[in-house]
Design a protein around this motif. Structure first.
Motif, PDB file in Angstrom:
ATOM      1  N   ARG A  15       0.807  -1.188   0.053  1.00 44.61           N
ATOM      2  CA  ARG A  15       0.056  -0.027  -0.132  1.00 44.61           C
ATOM      3  C   ARG A  15       0.855   1.154   0.034  1.00 44.61           C
ATOM      4  NH1 ARG A  15      -5.096  -0.002   2.274  1.00 44.61           N
ATOM      5  NH2 ARG A  15      -5.104   2.135   1.679  1.00 44.61           N
ATOM      6  N   SER A  16       0.995   1.906  -1.158  1.00 47.10           N
ATOM      7  CA  SER A  16       2.098   3.072  -1.153  1.00 47.10           C
ATOM      8  C   SER A  16       1.551   4.268  -0.560  1.00 47.10           C
ATOM      9  CB  SER A  16       2.190   3.256  -2.730  1.00 47.10           C
ATOM     10  OG  SER A  16       1.474   3.432  -3.405  1.00 47.10           O
ATOM     11  N   ASP A  17      -0.017   4.256  -0.711  1.00 48.72           N
ATOM     12  CA  ASP A  17      -0.336   5.428  -0.091  1.00 48.72           C
ATOM     13  C   ASP A  17      -0.320   5.433   1.505  1.00 48.72           C
ATOM     14  OD1 ASP A  17      -2.129   2.949   0.332  1.00 48.72           O
ATOM     15  OD2 ASP A  17      -3.826   4.353   0.553  1.00 48.72           O
TER      16      ASP A  17
END
Length: 143
Positions: A15-17
């Motif tokens: 999850r890059s966010d």
């Protein structure tokens, strides 16, 4: 009759966010498949370069002491070194498994690893696990 296909044991997502590497374990595996599964976990984690993990093991029903010992004496140390910094692992468990882990041999409270290159904590609530990871990210960015 065709054999029923089991769901994948481990699904990983980055999850890059949230700067979060998530591993969701689908069921309680036989011990002999764990080395291959941890190899997959390692490859996926290294591909992301992320040191903040959420491992969802709510569908697992037991804790193997030999695997736990290996995780704490070799695997997490190696992963921290390969990822180039302190590794933070939040385990999301069922309440039953959490009781087994906490009352099992060798359990250390999370602050006990303050001087290790990794930190591990166990939760039965995903919100609490995410809060712990978020606080770890804040502390890590200030270090």
């Amino acid at each position: 009759m065709a054999a029923e296909r089991l769901p994948d044991l481990l699904e990983t997502t980055y999850r890059s966010d949230l700067n979060l590497f998530v591993g969701r374990w689908g069921y309680q595996p036989p011990i002999e498949v764990l080395p291959h599964t941890y190899k997959k976990l390692t490859q996926s984690a290294l591909a992301t370069g992320c040191r903040f993990w959420l491992q969802d093991i709510r569908r697992r029903t037991l804790n193997d002491p030999a695997i736990t010992r290996w995780l704490f004496t070799e695997y997490f140390l190696d992963m921290a070194a390969q990822l180039g910094g302190r590794l933070y692992v939040a385990y999301l468990t069922s309440p039953t498994l959490l009781e087994i882990i906490i009352n099992g041999p060798g359990y250390e409270v999370p602050h006990a690893s303050d001087y290790q290159p990794f930190a591990v904590a166990f939760f039965s609530n995903e919100g609490d696990a995410m809060e712990w990871v978020s606080q770890a990210q804040t502390r890590d960015s200030l270090a």
